[in-house]
Scaffold this active site. Structure first.
Site, PDB file in Angstrom:
ATOM      1  N   ARG A 184       0.802  -1.222   0.000  1.00 29.73           N
ATOM      2  CA  ARG A 184       0.000   0.000   0.000  1.00 29.73           C
ATOM      3  C   ARG A 184       0.844   1.286   0.000  1.00 29.73           C
ATOM      4  O   ARG A 184       0.340   2.369  -0.226  1.00 29.73           O
ATOM      5  CB  ARG A 184      -0.954  -0.017   1.218  1.00 29.73           C
ATOM      6  N   GLN A 190      12.666 -14.641   5.921  1.00 29.33           N
ATOM      7  CA  GLN A 190      11.374 -15.249   5.566  1.00 29.33           C
ATOM      8  C   GLN A 190      11.266 -15.157   4.037  1.00 29.33           C
ATOM      9  O   GLN A 190      10.927 -14.105   3.501  1.00 29.33           O
ATOM     10  CB  GLN A 190      10.228 -14.481   6.245  1.00 29.33           C
ATOM     11  N   GLY A 229       7.361  -4.066  12.712  1.00 28.25           N
ATOM     12  CA  GLY A 229       8.274  -3.024  12.229  1.00 28.25           C
ATOM     13  C   GLY A 229       7.563  -1.809  11.673  1.00 28.25           C
ATOM     14  O   GLY A 229       8.187  -0.772  11.444  1.00 28.25           O
ATOM     15  N   TYR A 254      40.831  26.836  -3.033  1.00 26.42           N
ATOM     16  CA  TYR A 254      40.952  25.693  -3.940  1.00 26.42           C
ATOM     17  C   TYR A 254      41.670  26.127  -5.210  1.00 26.42           C
ATOM     18  O   TYR A 254      41.266  27.087  -5.862  1.00 26.42           O
ATOM     19  CB  TYR A 254      39.542  25.194  -4.257  1.00 26.42           C
TER      20      TYR A 254
HETATM   21  C1  UD1 Z   1      -1.667  -6.252  11.314  1.00 23.90           C
HETATM   22  C2  UD1 Z   1      -2.550  -7.171  12.168  1.00 23.90           C
HETATM   23  C3  UD1 Z   1      -3.795  -6.418  12.590  1.00 23.90           C
HETATM   24  C4  UD1 Z   1      -3.416  -5.190  13.344  1.00 23.90           C
HETATM   25  C5  UD1 Z   1      -2.433  -4.319  12.529  1.00 23.90           C
HETATM   26  C6  UD1 Z   1      -1.892  -3.230  13.419  1.00 23.90           C
HETATM   27  C7  UD1 Z   1      -2.161  -9.457  11.445  1.00 23.90           C
HETATM   28  C8  UD1 Z   1      -2.686 -10.596  10.666  1.00 23.90           C
HETATM   29  N1  UD1 Z   1      -2.887  -8.355  11.415  1.00 23.90           N
HETATM   30  O1  UD1 Z   1      -2.374  -5.923  10.114  1.00 23.90           O
HETATM   31  O2  UD1 Z   1      -4.619  -7.245  13.420  1.00 23.90           O
HETATM   32  O3  UD1 Z   1      -4.580  -4.445  13.686  1.00 23.90           O
HETATM   33  O4  UD1 Z   1      -1.320  -5.099  12.066  1.00 23.90           O
HETATM   34  O5  UD1 Z   1      -1.034  -2.360  12.724  1.00 23.90           O
HETATM   35  O6  UD1 Z   1      -1.132  -9.575  12.077  1.00 23.90           O
HETATM   36  N2  UD1 Z   1       5.073  -9.106   7.957  1.00 23.90           N
HETATM   37  C9  UD1 Z   1       6.080 -10.059   7.846  1.00 23.90           C
HETATM   38  N3  UD1 Z   1       5.851 -11.187   7.117  1.00 23.90           N
HETATM   39  C10 UD1 Z   1       4.669 -11.438   6.516  1.00 23.90           C
HETATM   40  C11 UD1 Z   1       3.639 -10.480   6.630  1.00 23.90           C
HETATM   41  C12 UD1 Z   1       3.870  -9.319   7.369  1.00 23.90           C
HETATM   42  O7  UD1 Z   1       7.173  -9.863   8.381  1.00 23.90           O
HETATM   43  O8  UD1 Z   1       4.543 -12.503   5.890  1.00 23.90           O
HETATM   44  C13 UD1 Z   1       5.327  -7.876   8.736  1.00 23.90           C
HETATM   45  C14 UD1 Z   1       5.168  -6.599   7.927  1.00 23.90           C
HETATM   46  O9  UD1 Z   1       6.411  -6.216   7.360  1.00 23.90           O
HETATM   47  C15 UD1 Z   1       4.705  -5.599   8.967  1.00 23.90           C
HETATM   48  C16 UD1 Z   1       3.974  -6.457   9.988  1.00 23.90           C
HETATM   49  O10 UD1 Z   1       4.377  -7.779   9.761  1.00 23.90           O
HETATM   50  O11 UD1 Z   1       5.797  -4.952   9.596  1.00 23.90           O
HETATM   51  C17 UD1 Z   1       2.465  -6.320   9.868  1.00 23.90           C
HETATM   52  O12 UD1 Z   1       2.042  -6.675   8.562  1.00 23.90           O
HETATM   53  P1  UD1 Z   1       0.951  -5.816   7.789  1.00 23.90           P
HETATM   54  O13 UD1 Z   1       0.777  -6.425   6.443  1.00 23.90           O
HETATM   55  O14 UD1 Z   1       1.263  -4.396   7.877  1.00 23.90           O
HETATM   56  O15 UD1 Z   1      -0.345  -6.147   8.661  1.00 23.90           O
HETATM   57  P2  UD1 Z   1      -1.626  -5.212   8.858  1.00 23.90           P
HETATM   58  O16 UD1 Z   1      -2.524  -5.376   7.699  1.00 23.90           O
HETATM   59  O17 UD1 Z   1      -1.204  -3.848   9.209  1.00 23.90           O
HETATM   60 MG    MG Z   2       0.578  -2.833   9.136  1.00 28.42          MG
END
Ligand code: UD1
Ligand code: MG
Length: 453
Positions: A15, A74, A102, A385
């Site tokens: 996004r 990962q 993160g 210079y």
């Molecule tokens: C996530 C939560 C949601 C919460 C929100 C808060 C889950 C399923 N959902 O949604 O409940 O309200 O954060 O901000 O956890 N990442 C990985 N590996 C992956 C997928 C994601 O390392 O395979 C990391 C991303 O880099 C990121 C974090 O996990 O830093 C969260 O992932 P993101 O896709 O942002 O989840 P949200 O949709 O924000």
């Molecule tokens: Mg997020």
């Protein structure tokens, strides 16, 4: 029990619509991941595991000096639950595990400690009630108020979307419990991902206590998923930073129009006008006034200094009661003694300027030592210079350099010397001598302009 931390940072951040991995997007001059690492380090964990995947090389390179981080790769981003599963083999059994995201950069040490403390026997979550819960996982409670599940927005029906208590992503539990719960995850959901949030459902089913630790400050745990959220969080960060400065006794004319991208210390009764940017390590003394639109980076500014508007100060040390600007540019290695005046369109670089000396207009002072009480006229250039190498020049105490002079480095102008306006100085000027290095004026009587010939 020792503390182990997993930071999730493998996602692409679709996004954001960016070529760089999301956790390297900048907030207040620092990557998102940098904010999270700085905060978790204060918890003194046994280990910090950072899960990377998308743009892994760039992330590692950006944190090449983070010797305390264990990188976990990962390869495929199959969800937050999968990311934790990949990191768990490196986590000691006999420990408490804290998981942070993160992309949630402003969480405070106190909130993380609260979560860890609540995770003795079960799962502890940090939750919040933001003004707009769109996109976030919702906290589902039973009639008695106990947490029973986290439902992601994509999996939520309309009644669950009404729930305004949301998941911050931060959770803690004993490592042994994490191993059991994460092993049980599946990808049976709208995202077809292994969702870390499902550990709550599994915990409840297994009779494990789940405790929600609600933070009153929803902004602190806001996530960054797109550039609008990043901009909102930047302003939120800046508002907090401005408030911290005001609490230290600094007047900030408009806390909505200041940007702090680093560590700023400031003495009491300093004043910061609008649109000032402070970067890196900035140390302001007491009663310092910073004019509108100035940028100050990695500099130390003494008590009582006045920086007039639109000055750019980088890597400089400014002594007490100096006046700088408007429109001055001080570059790295500039050291001003007390009561020095640097005026408009004056550029300095690797310049030491002694007590009370003045360069009030239009000058370039590069690689030069200037003594005390000297006056550098408008338009003076230190020619440091020669096209190949830089050379240093020396100007003694009480020297007067007339306007529009060029000092060809290396050259020495000893104390009390006087350089006539418009001179090009290539040879040493001894103490109290007058140097005139320019063509003699010739007046031609009876001269006729071309049209009258
Ligand atoms: C996530 C939560 C949601 C919460 C929100 C808060 C889950 C399923 N959902 O949604 O409940 O309200 O954060 O901000 O956890 N990442 C990985 N590996 C992956 C997928 C994601 O390392 O395979 C990391 C991303 O880099 C990121 C974090 O996990 O830093 C969260 O992932 P993101 O896709 O942002 O989840 P949200 O949709 O924000
Ligand atoms: Mg997020």
């Amino acid at each position: 029990m020792s503390l182990e931390i997993i930071v999730l940072a493998a996602g692409q951040g679709t996004r954001m619509r960016s070529a760089r991995p999301k956790v390297l997007q900048m907030l207040a001059g620092r990557p998102l991941l940098g904010h999270v690492l700085a905060t978790v380090r204060r918890l003194r964990p046994a280990r910090i595991h950072v899960v990377i995947g998308h743009g892994a090389d760039a992330v590692r390179a950006a944190f090449a000096d983070a010797a305390d981080v264990t990188w976990v790769h990962q390869a495929e981003q199959l969800g937050t639950g999968h990311a934790v599963r990949e990191a768990l083999p490196g986590v000691a059994q006999d420990s408490t595990l804290l998981v942070v995201y993160g992309d949630v950069p402003l969480v405070t040490e106190a909130t993380l400690r609260g979560c860890i403390d609540a995770a003795h026997a079960g799962v502890a979550l940090v939750t919040m009630r933001p003004p707009d819960p769109a996109g976030l996982g919702r906290i589902v409670r039973d009639r008695r108020g106990a947490v029973v599940a986290i439902v992601e927005e994509k999996d939520a029906d309309s009644s669950r979307r009404e729930i305004n208590e949301t998941n911050s992503g931060i959770l803690a539990m004993p490592a042994t419990l994490a191993r059991e719960l994460v092993a049980a995850l599946d990808a049976d959901n709208a995202q077809r991902e292994f969702l870390l949030t499902d550990v709550v459902r599994h915990a409840v089913a297994g009779g494990v206590a789940v405790l929600a630790h609600e933070t009153a400050d929803a902004g602190e745990v806001a996530g960054v998923n797109d550039r609008m959220q990043l901009a909102l969080l930047e302003r939120d960060f800046q508002r907090r930073a401005a408030h911290a400065l005001m609490q230290q006794g600094v007047t900030v004319y408009d806390p909505a129009r200041i940007d702090i991208r680093g560590d700023v210390r400031a003495g009491v009764d300093s004043l910061i006008d609008v649109n000032v940017v402070l970067e890196g390590t900035v140390d302001l003394g007491e009663r310092v006034a910073i004019g509108a639109g100035s940028v100050i980076r990695n500099s130390r500014i003494g008590n009582g200094v006045r920086i007039e508007p639109h000055s750019v100060i980088d890597g400089a040390e400014i002594g007490e009661d100096c006046i700088v600007g408007p429109f001055a540019r001080l570059r790295p290695g500039t050291v001003l003694g007390p009561r020095v005046h640097i005026g408009n369109f004056v550029e300095t670089k690797a310049a030491q300027i002694g007590t009370g000396s003045k360069a009030n207009h239009l000058a370039y002072l590069g690689d030069v030592d200037i003594g005390e009480g000297s006056n550098i006229g408008a338009g003076t250039i230190v020619c440091n210079y020669d096209g190949v190498a830089k050379h240093r020049s020396e100007v003694g105490d009480g020297v007067f350099i007339g306007s529009n002079s060029t000092l060809v480095s290396p050259v020495v102008i000893a104390e009390g010397a006087f350089v006539a306006a418009g001179s090009t100085v290539t040879n040493k000027v001894d103490a109290r001598e007058l140097a005139i290095g320019r063509a003699r004026q010739r007046n031609i009587a009876g001269w006729k302009p071309p049209s009258q010939r």
